[in-house]
Design an enzyme around this catalytic site. Structure first.
Site: not given
Length: 241
Positions: A98, A160, A189
């Site tokens: 991430d 995200k 996300k």
């Protein structure tokens, strides 16, 4: 948009990246959170880079994957630093990355630099999942859209919302912008402020595929209660991530 379904512990756990990222966590705190993730059977944990190896070892045999963060939480490290961090994370056993994009470059309109930064980490990942964190609390709507598109152009698997450390977090408005900005091949996300089952289900209904949260036990306990009694508690976690 995802079709709504009756939630089960298994179906909701499969959407959760249990966040173990707070800087103050002790070794014992991390171990307890890893055990919680294994007990509930979440999709993955998202741990600090220094905790990757211990996470992989402790979760061995549980089916829970270990992910980590890159350039966290500000995204301002160089591309060379991000790729080096990514290589080490993968060597230590991380299966998902991430990464925080360079927020300042995005706000400056330098989309080529943002795309190249993402693409460099994606290249190191060699087909593993890379999620690109936009940090939506710092962005205009136009920048959320531009950042999402730059992440896709760089080869990201997910876009995200947030680190959970910038104030604010995932909102329905930003999630809709992100979903509309990228192709169906790119997943979404939500992270930051996902503290309860109702919020998770509302976000899932508009096409969110994964959730970063430290409120895993609260959410999954509510799923159990809903299955048993038809009523969720509505309790929420106090943390921002």
């Amino acid at each position: 948009m995802q079709q709504q379904e009756t939630p089960t512990v298994e179906s909701i756990a499969a959407l959760v990246d249990h966040a173990i990222l707070k800087p103050e966590l002790t070794d014992d705190d991390v171990a307890a959170d890893l055990d919680l993730a294994g007990r509930w059977g979440v999709f993955s944990v998202c741990v600090r880079p220094s905790d990757i190896a211990r996470s992989v070892a402790r979760l061995d045999g549980t089916g829970v994957a270990t992910g980590t963060v890159i350039g966290f939480p500000h995204g301002t490290t160089s591309t060379a630093a991000k790729t080096a961090e990514s290589r080490r994370a993968l060597e230590d056993g991380a299966s998902e990355l991430d990464m925080v994009l360079h927020i300042g470059r995005l706000r400056s309109g330098d989309l080529a630099a943002v795309t190249d930064d993402v693409a460099a980490v994606v290249a190191v990942a060699e087909g593993r999942v890379v999620k690109v964190i936009l940090e939506t609390a710092y962005l205009s709507d136009e920048q959320v859209v531009a950042g999402s598109k730059a992440a896709e152009a760089g080869g990201a698997s997910f876009v995200k919302t947030s680190t959970g450390f910038a104030g604010g977090g995932a909102t329905m408005h930003h999630l809709r912008l992100m979903r509309d900005a990228v192709s169906p091949a790119v997943r979404i996300k939500a992270s930051g402020g996902v503290r309860g089952l109702a919020t998770l289900l509302e976000m899932r209904a508009i096409g969110v595929d994964r959730f970063g949260t430290s409120a895993t036990e609260t959410i999954l306990t509510d799923v159990q209660r809903l299955a048993e009694t038809g009523t969720a508690s509505g309790a929420s976690d106090a943390s921002s991530y």
